[in-house]
Design a protein around this motif. Sequence first.
Motif, PDB file in Angstrom:
ATOM      1  N   TYR A 225     -40.798  -5.217 -34.868  1.00 37.78           N
ATOM      2  CA  TYR A 225     -41.693  -4.544 -33.565  1.00 37.78           C
ATOM      3  C   TYR A 225     -41.561  -4.673 -32.523  1.00 37.78           C
ATOM      4  N   ALA A 226     -41.967  -3.787 -31.647  1.00 35.33           N
ATOM      5  CA  ALA A 226     -42.016  -3.282 -30.739  1.00 35.33           C
ATOM      6  C   ALA A 226     -42.499  -4.038 -30.147  1.00 35.33           C
ATOM      7  N   VAL A 227     -42.797  -4.858 -29.128  1.00 33.74           N
ATOM      8  CA  VAL A 227     -43.821  -6.003 -28.111  1.00 33.74           C
ATOM      9  C   VAL A 227     -43.747  -6.264 -27.061  1.00 33.74           C
ATOM     10  N   THR A 228     -44.545  -6.540 -26.281  1.00 41.69           N
ATOM     11  CA  THR A 228     -44.544  -7.271 -25.276  1.00 41.69           C
ATOM     12  C   THR A 228     -45.224  -8.838 -24.784  1.00 41.69           C
ATOM     13  N   ALA A 229     -44.405  -9.878 -24.221  1.00 37.36           N
ATOM     14  CA  ALA A 229     -43.941 -10.600 -24.034  1.00 37.36           C
ATOM     15  C   ALA A 229     -45.192 -11.553 -23.452  1.00 37.36           C
ATOM     16  N   MET A 230     -46.841 -12.146 -23.316  1.00 39.56           N
ATOM     17  CA  MET A 230     -46.370 -12.961 -21.756  1.00 39.56           C
ATOM     18  C   MET A 230     -45.970 -13.818 -22.225  1.00 39.56           C
ATOM     19  N   LEU A 231     -45.347 -14.531 -20.273  1.00 40.18           N
ATOM     20  CA  LEU A 231     -44.837 -15.938 -20.383  1.00 40.18           C
ATOM     21  C   LEU A 231     -45.611 -16.425 -19.892  1.00 40.18           C
ATOM     22  N   GLY A 234     -46.685 -15.868 -15.429  1.00 40.91           N
ATOM     23  CA  GLY A 234     -47.881 -14.367 -16.334  1.00 40.91           C
ATOM     24  C   GLY A 234     -46.904 -13.751 -15.977  1.00 40.91           C
ATOM     25  N   ARG A 235     -45.434 -13.358 -16.599  1.00 36.40           N
ATOM     26  CA  ARG A 235     -44.787 -12.050 -16.585  1.00 36.40           C
ATOM     27  C   ARG A 235     -44.937 -11.563 -17.559  1.00 36.40           C
ATOM     28  N   GLU A 236     -44.882 -10.596 -17.753  1.00 39.97           N
ATOM     29  CA  GLU A 236     -45.009 -10.167 -19.380  1.00 39.97           C
ATOM     30  C   GLU A 236     -43.657  -8.877 -18.849  1.00 39.97           C
ATOM     31  N   VAL A 237     -43.326  -8.856 -20.740  1.00 40.98           N
ATOM     32  CA  VAL A 237     -41.562  -8.593 -20.577  1.00 40.98           C
ATOM     33  C   VAL A 237     -41.223  -7.401 -22.152  1.00 40.98           C
ATOM     34  N   LYS A 238     -40.768  -7.263 -22.364  1.00 39.71           N
ATOM     35  CA  LYS A 238     -40.295  -5.925 -22.964  1.00 39.71           C
ATOM     36  C   LYS A 238     -40.063  -6.527 -24.436  1.00 39.71           C
ATOM     37  N   GLY A 239     -40.110  -6.839 -25.565  1.00 39.65           N
ATOM     38  CA  GLY A 239     -38.811  -7.039 -26.564  1.00 39.65           C
ATOM     39  C   GLY A 239     -39.196  -6.681 -28.107  1.00 39.65           C
ATOM     40  N   VAL A 240     -38.540  -7.045 -29.305  1.00 42.16           N
ATOM     41  CA  VAL A 240     -38.651  -6.790 -30.129  1.00 42.16           C
ATOM     42  C   VAL A 240     -38.695  -7.990 -31.041  1.00 42.16           C
ATOM     43  N   SER A 241     -39.550  -8.156 -32.234  1.00 36.19           N
ATOM     44  CA  SER A 241     -39.634  -8.691 -32.920  1.00 36.19           C
ATOM     45  C   SER A 241     -39.219  -8.608 -34.138  1.00 36.19           C
ATOM     46  N   GLN A 299     -30.282  -2.094 -33.526  1.00 38.00           N
ATOM     47  CA  GLN A 299     -30.693  -0.705 -33.847  1.00 38.00           C
ATOM     48  C   GLN A 299     -32.071  -0.755 -33.599  1.00 38.00           C
ATOM     49  N   ASP A 300     -32.784  -2.102 -33.947  1.00 39.34           N
ATOM     50  CA  ASP A 300     -34.406  -2.062 -34.090  1.00 39.34           C
ATOM     51  C   ASP A 300     -34.666  -2.752 -32.119  1.00 39.34           C
ATOM     52  N   ALA A 301     -33.680  -3.694 -31.451  1.00 38.63           N
ATOM     53  CA  ALA A 301     -33.517  -2.915 -30.134  1.00 38.63           C
ATOM     54  C   ALA A 301     -33.674  -1.796 -29.422  1.00 38.63           C
ATOM     55  N   GLU A 302     -33.145  -1.167 -30.001  1.00 34.75           N
ATOM     56  CA  GLU A 302     -32.897   0.131 -29.160  1.00 34.75           C
ATOM     57  C   GLU A 302     -34.004   1.348 -29.188  1.00 34.75           C
ATOM     58  N   ARG A 305     -36.784  -0.434 -27.262  1.00 35.15           N
ATOM     59  CA  ARG A 305     -36.842  -0.081 -26.038  1.00 35.15           C
ATOM     60  C   ARG A 305     -37.377   1.484 -26.168  1.00 35.15           C
ATOM     61  N   ALA A 306     -36.821   1.887 -26.610  1.00 34.18           N
ATOM     62  CA  ALA A 306     -37.450   3.893 -26.428  1.00 34.18           C
ATOM     63  C   ALA A 306     -38.681   3.558 -27.292  1.00 34.18           C
ATOM     64  N   ALA A 307     -39.584   3.250 -27.736  1.00 30.50           N
ATOM     65  CA  ALA A 307     -40.823   3.196 -28.678  1.00 30.50           C
ATOM     66  C   ALA A 307     -42.051   2.535 -27.121  1.00 30.50           C
ATOM     67  N   LEU A 308     -41.635   1.345 -26.909  1.00 24.72           N
ATOM     68  CA  LEU A 308     -41.600   0.766 -25.241  1.00 24.72           C
ATOM     69  C   LEU A 308     -41.537   2.273 -24.236  1.00 24.72           C
ATOM     70  N   ALA A 309     -40.886   3.691 -23.753  1.00 26.49           N
ATOM     71  CA  ALA A 309     -41.086   3.357 -23.062  1.00 26.49           C
ATOM     72  C   ALA A 309     -41.713   5.119 -22.482  1.00 26.49           C
ATOM     73  N   GLN A 310     -42.149   5.327 -24.008  1.00 24.48           N
ATOM     74  CA  GLN A 310     -43.133   6.121 -24.263  1.00 24.48           C
ATOM     75  C   GLN A 310     -44.901   5.953 -23.704  1.00 24.48           C
ATOM     76  N   ASP A 311     -44.556   4.149 -23.514  1.00 19.20           N
ATOM     77  CA  ASP A 311     -45.819   3.595 -23.393  1.00 19.20           C
ATOM     78  C   ASP A 311     -46.162   4.134 -22.233  1.00 19.20           C
ATOM     79  N   PRO A 312     -47.633   4.441 -21.643  1.00 18.85           N
ATOM     80  CA  PRO A 312     -48.735   4.708 -20.657  1.00 18.85           C
ATOM     81  C   PRO A 312     -48.279   3.266 -19.679  1.00 18.85           C
TER      82      PRO A 312
END
Length: 312
Positions: A225-231, A234-241, A299-302, A305-312
């Motif tokens: 999955y393309a994800v974001t994580a709440m640390l 309080g930061r929200e960072v992008k990632g892959v799970s 490849q998953d990480a790439e 990143r591409a999927a999350l870049a499309q999010d509003p």
Amino acid sequence: MTQPLVLTDWHALPPGLRGATVALGNMDGVHRGHRAVLAAAHAARPEAPLAVLTFEPHPREHFRPEDPPFRLTLLPAKAAALGAAGAALVMALPFDAALAGMPAERFFQDVLREGLGAVHLACGQDFAFGHRRGGDAGTLSGLAEAAGIGLTIVPPVTDAQGPISSTRIRRALQDGYPERATAMLGRPWEIRGEVVHGDKLGRVLGWPTANLWLGRHLEPARGVYAVTAMLPDGREVKGVSNIGRRPTLGGDPETRLETYLFDFSGDLYGQEIGVRLRHFLRADAKFDGLEQLKAAIAQDAEDARAALAQDP
């Protein structure tokens, strides 16, 4: 967002918390339909504190303990979401044999009227309560009217597929459609948990991961999955799970959530994070050796990143 007060006992409620308007239901997921019930409760008596009465564990966990985990939100996350929706008090009644055996009329009298001193109630059309679900919205309507307590029965919130429900959200996640779950929840679905030590293989491969056990959370479709994580800060960072049992590495007895956080370095062991599923990228797969696995992760990480870049 204020964190609501969470109580588990309706006896001897502090006087300042009596006289609330009370939203009723399991509220698993705190989806758009649940929030409509809270909004209706508040709108009926805006001067009164807004309380939610729910059950812990979920009644299904009590009656069918052998069922696979199915929860969308465990109590801390549920309370936080209810607080964000305006609740000042979350009454999480321990669902045990005594509560399960309580007749509907007694539940109304002892818990809602005497215990909480409710001035108004709100529930969905399918709300059921009392021994063997003996009371429904109609029962509640009669009891509330006789007691001089207001009641709002809230119609379901619907989308193109029909009424929004926790069941539909679970199915969307199990089928690998986190975006559909997001639309029904009004926010991305999140798995919260403590970061545990893995076998450090991710570090060896060059992709260190933060690992969580799913525990009592629903297991969504296994895969990447393309994800974001709440640390914790309080930061929200992008990632892959990856959610799965690591078939390439011989398999795990329990499903784990492994998350590689982009552009992050730090130690999260023993701390709680929330991983939000944004997009399903591919199903769990078995690779011939670590080199193939390494290439797949890159490849998953790439792709993430591409999927999350499309999010509003």
